[in-house]
Design a protein around this motif. Structure first.
Motif, short mmCIF file in Angstrom:
data_model
loop_
_atom_site.label_atom_id
_atom_site.label_comp_id
_atom_site.label_asym_id
_atom_site.label_seq_id
_atom_site.Cartn_x
_atom_site.Cartn_y
_atom_site.Cartn_z
N ALA A 198 -1.34 3.84 12.61
CA ALA A 198 -0.37 4.83 13.16
C ALA A 198 1.05 5.30 12.11
N VAL A 199 1.63 4.13 11.74
CA VAL A 199 2.62 4.51 11.11
C VAL A 199 2.98 5.30 9.99
N LYS A 200 1.40 5.23 9.42
CA LYS A 200 1.16 5.68 8.47
C LYS A 200 0.87 7.02 8.81
N HIS A 201 0.18 8.07 9.48
CA HIS A 201 -0.27 8.75 10.03
C HIS A 201 0.72 9.78 10.99
N GLY A 202 1.80 8.81 11.30
CA GLY A 202 2.87 9.66 12.40
C GLY A 202 3.89 9.77 12.02
N ARG A 203 4.72 10.12 13.06
CA ARG A 203 6.10 10.31 12.46
C ARG A 203 7.50 10.02 13.73
N GLY A 204 6.91 9.96 14.65
CA GLY A 204 8.01 9.27 15.67
C GLY A 204 8.06 8.27 16.37
N ASP A 205 8.01 7.29 17.28
CA ASP A 205 7.55 6.69 18.84
C ASP A 205 6.18 6.80 18.26
N ILE A 206 5.76 5.18 18.54
CA ILE A 206 4.69 4.32 19.20
C ILE A 206 4.43 3.90 19.93
N PRO B 116 -0.97 14.38 13.22
CA PRO B 116 -2.06 15.47 13.39
C PRO B 116 -2.70 15.41 14.27
N GLY B 117 -3.32 13.86 14.69
CA GLY B 117 -4.00 13.22 15.15
C GLY B 117 -5.65 13.70 14.72
N ARG C 95 -4.44 13.11 21.42
CA ARG C 95 -3.59 13.21 23.46
C ARG C 95 -3.26 14.93 23.24
N SER C 96 -3.20 15.89 24.88
CA SER C 96 -3.30 16.99 24.79
C SER C 96 -1.40 17.58 24.31
N GLN C 97 -0.36 16.89 23.98
CA GLN C 97 0.82 16.19 24.24
C GLN C 97 1.48 16.65 22.53
N GLY C 98 -0.56 16.39 21.66
CA GLY C 98 -0.12 15.53 20.37
C GLY C 98 -0.36 14.50 19.34
N GLY C 99 -0.61 14.22 18.69
CA GLY C 99 -0.79 13.08 18.37
C GLY C 99 -1.95 12.40 18.80
N GLY C 100 -2.67 10.94 18.08
CA GLY C 100 -3.37 10.46 18.21
C GLY C 100 -3.71 9.11 19.14
#
Length: 582
Positions: free
Chosen positions: A495-503, A523-524, A559-564
């Protein structure tokens, strides 16, 4: 006392008895003494007191000479048995006649070992500290100067802190002459081993009186002659011992410092004479213990067995020996060992029985304590071995998987991930260690407790990315928590590698199932995502850990709001830590 009674008691006493002349040569010993010393009677009668005492305990020989001058002596000494086993005995000696001295020996090796073990144990140290009876000093091994001391020690010896600052406290000068040899042995032990076993000695107080102490010390880690000692004031213990010796002087010579009770019966096994020591121990009056009334002082559950053994010995006229629980005058039962022998007349007919009953409660307690400590130690060794082995196997598997998926060199990111997994396992091991130190059951762990330790560790490796988590407290086997920790570590790393904000990390439990959910705002996953074709070592680790270690499943969602979102579900009911799964 008749000679016949004397020698009968001498020969059949449970305690070791020896007879010596004025030069310390043995002139008679009983079988118990032969068993204790490990030599035959014939061999012992060719020896003297000095032959048995080890060279490191020559003060005992000097004490024997002092005894010859004053007529009564009590102490202890070390010797080597015939089978080369070192032992420690306490002795009590008294003069019976010209050129004849009676000494009574007791093997106190186990007692000394138990006392030392208790003295250095953490539990006893804590109790002693709370009771404000431990003195602490800092010293110089070469000069003997006490460089620092706590208030309790100063109070023990009657000195002030001004005396300490003026250099008036010196352990060499405070040690009485007769203790200096033993003290020198302790110093040499500290020089060679950097720590010394606790031993008893005395200090002179400022007013000239003596302070009996138990002392143990060690050198500071960075010094060759500076160190510290813990000092326990054993004045009360010594006073109690002195009081006990004083009370024992009321008994006959053969009862001195040996059996607590001497008894006698007629030929039929019934009591017909006063038994002062029996009455003092049990609280029974002569009317109460007369005939077979003495059986009422024995524990009801032991009474039938004792009577059966006693009657058979009376009928067969053989040596009587039996262990049972005997009621003390304070109402509590004590473990006792009784032994009796028949006395016969000239025609060979039994005219009476005489015997002794010895209080062995402390001996039984020491054995139980040692057995319990050994059992606890074995359990701790097995548990530690099992968990360390499992953790090493997990680390080895991580390395092997990375090697298989890498070329000749391993990427820094991969090594970082392996390092993070290793620290995660270390966090689990640290929690187990804390539980073991608190004497807690460590076959299971709290998932919330582990996450509370793990997630701050992961947070430190996110480069400032916040991790928010909610977790219910689920109690799981240690192996399951280890697998869960690896999953959280790996999924959060992705999640840290592919995401940008909170986990976001969530752990819930419902109807026997645990649900782990990790979400990011990246990006999911692609519409056609299949982890089998993703060529990702981390995804392989996640799948194998969830399926094989937790008997669960993994799903990858957007997720519907974006993200995986990665979801792992597994049953709470899992194989135990002792199974091959973990």
């Amino acid at each position: 006392m008749t000679d016949e009674l004397f020698w009968t008691l001498f020969a059949n006493s449970l305690d070791a008895m020896v007879m010596t002349d004025d030069k310390g040569r043995y002139v008679e010993v009983n079988q118990a003494a032969c068993d204790l010393l490990g030599f035959s009677r014939k061999r012992i009668l060719r020896m003297s007191v000095q032959d048995l005492i080890t060279t490191s305990d020559l003060s005992a020989a000097e004490q024997f000479q002092q005894y010859l001058l004053h007529g009564r002596q009590a102490g202890e000494f070390a010797f080597i048995r015939a089978d080369t086993e070192p032992r420690i005995v306490s002795y009590t000696a008294c003069r019976l006649a010209a050129d004849r001295h009676l000494s009574i020996l007791r093997d106190i090796t186990a007692q000394k070992q138990a006392e030392n073990a208790l003295a250095i144990s953490e539990g006893r140290a804590r109790r002693l500290f709370d009771a404000n009876v431990i003195g602490i000093i800092h010293w110089n091994l070469d000069t003997g100067r006490i460089t620092d001391a706590n208030d309790l020690f100063l109070k023990m010896v009657g000195y002030t802190r001004e005396d300490l600052a003026a250099g008036l406290l010196n352990w060499k000068e405070m040690t009485p002459p007769e203790w200096r040899e033993r003290n020198d042995e302790g110093v040499e032990e500290i020089r060679h081993r950097r720590s010394g076993s606790p031993y008893e000695k005395e200090y002179f107080r400022k007013d000239g009186s003596r302070l009996p102490i138990l002392i143990g010390g060690a050198l500071f880690e960075d010094s060759a002659n500076e160190g510290a000692s813990l000092i326990l004031d054993i004045s009360q213990q010594k006073q109690a011992e002195n009081a006990l010796r004083a009370s024992e002087e009321r008994y006959r010579v053969l009862a001195f410092a040996t059996a607590q009770v001497i008894w006698s019966t007629d030929a039929s096994g019934a009591n017909v004479k006063p038994m002062e020591s029996w009455g003092q121990f049990t609280g029974q009056t002569q009317e109460e213990y007369a005939g077979w009334g003495w059986l009422k002082a024995i524990h009801p559950k032991d009474r039938p067995h004792v009577r059966d053994v006693w009657e058979k010995c009376v009928q067969a006229q053989t040596l009587y020996e039996c262990e049972y629980r005997l009621r003390h005058r304070d109402g509590r039962y004590r473990n006792a060992l009784a032994r009796g022998v028949p006395l016969t007349d000239e025609a060979g007919q039994v005219r009476e029985w005489i015997g002794t009953t010895t209080d062995i409660t402390e001996r039984v307690q020491y054995l139980h304590e040692i057995q319990a400590l050994n059992a606890r130690l074995q359990r701790s060794i097995r548990e530690t071995h099992h968990r360390v082995k499992n953790n090493l196997q997990i680390i080895s598997a991580l390395v092997e998987v990375q090697i298989e998926d890498s070329a000749d060199t391993v990427p820094v990111a991969a090594m970082t991930r392996i390092g993070l997994h290793t620290r995660s396992l270390a966090a689990i091991h640290d929690l187990l260690t804390r539980q073991a130190a608190a004497n807690a059951h460590t076959n299971v762990l709290s998932s919330q407790g582990v996450l509370d330790d793990l997630l701050p560790l992961l947070q430190a490796n996110t480069g400032g990315r916040p991790i928010r988590y909610e977790a219910v407290d689920v109690i799981l086997p240690v192996g399951a928590v280890t697998a869960l920790t690896l999953l959280v570590s790996e999924i959060v790393s992705n999640a840290v590698k592919h995401g940008r904000g909170d986990i976001e990390v969530t752990l819930t439990a419902d109807r026997g199932l645990v649900r782990l959910e990790v979400c990011d705002d990246g990006p999911g996953f692609p519409p056609d995502f299949d982890w089998h074709t993703a060529s990702n070592t981390g995804l392989s680790l996640i799948d194998s850990t969830a399926r094989y270690d937790l008997r669960g499943s993994v799903s990858y969602e957007n997720r519907s709001q974006g993200g995986g979102r990665v979801v792992v579900t597994f049953p709470i009911s899992l194989p135990t830590e002792d199974s091959e799964t973990y």
